[in-house]
Design a protein around this motif. Structure first.
Motif, PDB file in Angstrom:
ATOM      1  N   LEU A  25       0.801  -1.225   0.000  1.00  0.00           N
ATOM      2  CA  LEU A  25       0.000   0.000   0.000  1.00  0.00           C
ATOM      3  C   LEU A  25       0.836   1.279   0.000  1.00  0.00           C
ATOM      4  O   LEU A  25       0.278   2.372   0.084  1.00  0.00           O
ATOM      5  CB  LEU A  25      -0.974   0.003   1.181  1.00  0.00           C
ATOM      6  CG  LEU A  25      -2.013  -1.118   1.164  1.00  0.00           C
ATOM      7  CD1 LEU A  25      -2.941  -1.000   2.367  1.00  0.00           C
ATOM      8  CD2 LEU A  25      -2.800  -1.134  -0.130  1.00  0.00           C
ATOM      9  N   LYS A  31      -4.304  -1.909  -5.662  1.00  0.00           N
ATOM     10  CA  LYS A  31      -5.513  -2.644  -5.262  1.00  0.00           C
ATOM     11  C   LYS A  31      -5.050  -3.969  -4.661  1.00  0.00           C
ATOM     12  O   LYS A  31      -4.634  -4.870  -5.375  1.00  0.00           O
ATOM     13  CB  LYS A  31      -6.402  -2.922  -6.474  1.00  0.00           C
ATOM     14  CG  LYS A  31      -6.809  -1.681  -7.228  1.00  0.00           C
ATOM     15  CD  LYS A  31      -8.029  -1.090  -6.616  1.00  0.00           C
ATOM     16  CE  LYS A  31      -8.536   0.013  -7.553  1.00  0.00           C
ATOM     17  NZ  LYS A  31      -9.251   1.015  -6.838  1.00  0.00           N
ATOM     18  N   HIS A  33      -6.851  -5.925  -2.268  1.00  0.00           N
ATOM     19  CA  HIS A  33      -7.975  -6.345  -1.418  1.00  0.00           C
ATOM     20  C   HIS A  33      -7.736  -7.694  -0.747  1.00  0.00           C
ATOM     21  O   HIS A  33      -8.002  -7.850   0.447  1.00  0.00           O
ATOM     22  CB  HIS A  33      -9.270  -6.375  -2.222  1.00  0.00           C
ATOM     23  CG  HIS A  33      -9.698  -5.038  -2.745  1.00  0.00           C
ATOM     24  ND1 HIS A  33      -9.315  -3.838  -2.183  1.00  0.00           N
ATOM     25  CD2 HIS A  33     -10.478  -4.702  -3.798  1.00  0.00           C
ATOM     26  CE1 HIS A  33      -9.844  -2.834  -2.847  1.00  0.00           C
ATOM     27  NE2 HIS A  33     -10.550  -3.326  -3.843  1.00  0.00           N
ATOM     28  N   VAL A  36      -5.019  -7.448   1.983  1.00  0.00           N
ATOM     29  CA  VAL A  36      -5.537  -6.678   3.114  1.00  0.00           C
ATOM     30  C   VAL A  36      -6.514  -7.526   3.933  1.00  0.00           C
ATOM     31  O   VAL A  36      -6.417  -7.594   5.161  1.00  0.00           O
ATOM     32  CB  VAL A  36      -6.198  -5.380   2.589  1.00  0.00           C
ATOM     33  CG1 VAL A  36      -7.085  -4.748   3.621  1.00  0.00           C
ATOM     34  CG2 VAL A  36      -5.125  -4.402   2.119  1.00  0.00           C
ATOM     35  N   GLY A  93      -6.856   0.140   8.595  1.00  0.00           N
ATOM     36  CA  GLY A  93      -6.237   0.023   7.281  1.00  0.00           C
ATOM     37  C   GLY A  93      -7.076  -0.783   6.316  1.00  0.00           C
ATOM     38  O   GLY A  93      -7.237  -0.415   5.148  1.00  0.00           O
ATOM     39  N   CYS A  94      -7.615  -1.880   6.797  1.00  0.00           N
ATOM     40  CA  CYS A  94      -8.444  -2.754   5.960  1.00  0.00           C
ATOM     41  C   CYS A  94      -9.699  -2.034   5.484  1.00  0.00           C
ATOM     42  O   CYS A  94      -9.993  -1.999   4.278  1.00  0.00           O
ATOM     43  CB  CYS A  94      -8.810  -4.009   6.752  1.00  0.00           C
ATOM     44  SG  CYS A  94      -9.844  -5.193   5.863  1.00  0.00           S
ATOM     45  N   HIS A  97      -8.861   0.830   3.093  1.00  0.00           N
ATOM     46  CA  HIS A  97      -8.469   0.379   1.753  1.00  0.00           C
ATOM     47  C   HIS A  97      -9.673  -0.142   0.965  1.00  0.00           C
ATOM     48  O   HIS A  97      -9.833   0.172  -0.217  1.00  0.00           O
ATOM     49  CB  HIS A  97      -7.392  -0.702   1.841  1.00  0.00           C
ATOM     50  CG  HIS A  97      -6.935  -1.181   0.516  1.00  0.00           C
ATOM     51  ND1 HIS A  97      -6.167  -0.404  -0.325  1.00  0.00           N
ATOM     52  CD2 HIS A  97      -7.169  -2.334  -0.152  1.00  0.00           C
ATOM     53  CE1 HIS A  97      -5.933  -1.072  -1.447  1.00  0.00           C
ATOM     54  NE2 HIS A  97      -6.526  -2.245  -1.355  1.00  0.00           N
ATOM     55  N   LYS A 100     -12.152   3.013   0.183  1.00  0.00           N
ATOM     56  CA  LYS A 100     -11.683   4.289  -0.381  1.00  0.00           C
ATOM     57  C   LYS A 100     -12.243   4.579  -1.762  1.00  0.00           C
ATOM     58  O   LYS A 100     -12.454   5.742  -2.110  1.00  0.00           O
ATOM     59  CB  LYS A 100     -10.161   4.353  -0.403  1.00  0.00           C
ATOM     60  CG  LYS A 100      -9.471   3.461  -1.396  1.00  0.00           C
ATOM     61  CD  LYS A 100      -7.964   3.655  -1.315  1.00  0.00           C
ATOM     62  CE  LYS A 100      -7.197   2.627  -2.040  1.00  0.00           C
ATOM     63  NZ  LYS A 100      -7.315   2.529  -3.449  1.00  0.00           N
ATOM     64  N   ALA A 112      -6.130   6.320   1.275  1.00  0.00           N
ATOM     65  CA  ALA A 112      -5.123   5.324   0.887  1.00  0.00           C
ATOM     66  C   ALA A 112      -3.865   5.492   1.736  1.00  0.00           C
ATOM     67  O   ALA A 112      -3.279   4.506   2.202  1.00  0.00           O
ATOM     68  CB  ALA A 112      -4.790   5.448  -0.594  1.00  0.00           C
ATOM     69  N   SER A 115      -4.563   4.268   5.247  1.00  0.00           N
ATOM     70  CA  SER A 115      -4.545   2.798   5.291  1.00  0.00           C
ATOM     71  C   SER A 115      -3.114   2.283   5.337  1.00  0.00           C
ATOM     72  O   SER A 115      -2.796   1.362   6.096  1.00  0.00           O
ATOM     73  CB  SER A 115      -5.269   2.216   4.074  1.00  0.00           C
ATOM     74  OG  SER A 115      -6.626   2.567   4.100  1.00  0.00           O
ATOM     75  N   TRP A 116      -2.261   2.873   4.502  1.00  0.00           N
ATOM     76  CA  TRP A 116      -0.859   2.457   4.487  1.00  0.00           C
ATOM     77  C   TRP A 116      -0.211   2.686   5.849  1.00  0.00           C
ATOM     78  O   TRP A 116       0.433   1.796   6.398  1.00  0.00           O
ATOM     79  CB  TRP A 116      -0.105   3.224   3.399  1.00  0.00           C
ATOM     80  CG  TRP A 116       1.366   2.983   3.416  1.00  0.00           C
ATOM     81  CD1 TRP A 116       2.001   1.794   3.193  1.00  0.00           C
ATOM     82  CD2 TRP A 116       2.387   3.939   3.691  1.00  0.00           C
ATOM     83  NE1 TRP A 116       3.361   1.967   3.299  1.00  0.00           N
ATOM     84  CE2 TRP A 116       3.624   3.283   3.605  1.00  0.00           C
ATOM     85  CE3 TRP A 116       2.367   5.300   3.982  1.00  0.00           C
ATOM     86  CZ2 TRP A 116       4.836   3.916   3.812  1.00  0.00           C
ATOM     87  CZ3 TRP A 116       3.587   5.945   4.181  1.00  0.00           C
ATOM     88  CH2 TRP A 116       4.790   5.251   4.098  1.00  0.00           C
TER      89      TRP A 116
END
Length: 142
Positions: A25, A31, A33, A36, A93-94, A97, A100, A112, A115-116
């Motif tokens: 990330l 992406k 998903h 994550v 974060g999950c 992500h 978003k 984003a 999340s990182w």
């Protein structure tokens, strides 16, 4: 004892697994998903196992550890709190992500980045928790 060992091994695996989305990330357009979801799920499973063995720790070891080595006892207590912080950050974060893309375009990059950072800090705390757990288990276990 088996669950304690399993929890310890899963804890160290969690360090590597939660670091994976933190690396992916870095690019806000990524992406990731599956990474994550799987890493957050794995950390949740590991945390849940720790919650499951806590009553046995409280009943069998806690008082003895605090009598013999209060510093180790307090490290264990901090480990519990830090593990919850790491888990909550992973979920931040999950969810950030995964959600978003539903936000206004000018917020997507910010979420984003959030999340990182959430995964990055979660990975650092997870490492600290695994290290504390190993030190505590080396001192006393079931």
């Amino acid at each position: 004892r088996l669950f304690e060992h399993l929890h310890g091994h899963l804890g160290w695996l969690s360090v590597a697994i939660i670091l994976h989305p933190a690396i992916l990330l870095r690019n806000p357009l990524c992406k990731a998903h599956k990474a994550v979801l799987l890493s957050t799920g794995f950390l949740t499973l590991t945390w849940g196992l720790g919650v499951g063995i806590y009553p046995a720790y409280r009943q069998l070891l806690k008082q003895q550890i605090f009598k013999e080595a209060p510093l180790i006892g307090w490290c264990f207590e901090r480990k519990e709190h830090l593990s919850l912080v790491a888990l909550c950050l992973a979920w931040v974060g999950c969810l950030g992500h995964l959600g978003k893309d539903r936000l206004h375009e000018n917020l997507q990059t910010r979420v984003a980045r959030l999340s990182w950072w959430a995964f990055l800090v979660s990975a650092g705390i997870t490492f600290l928790v695994a290290l504390l757990g190993t030190l505590i288990a080396a001192w006393r276990s079931f």
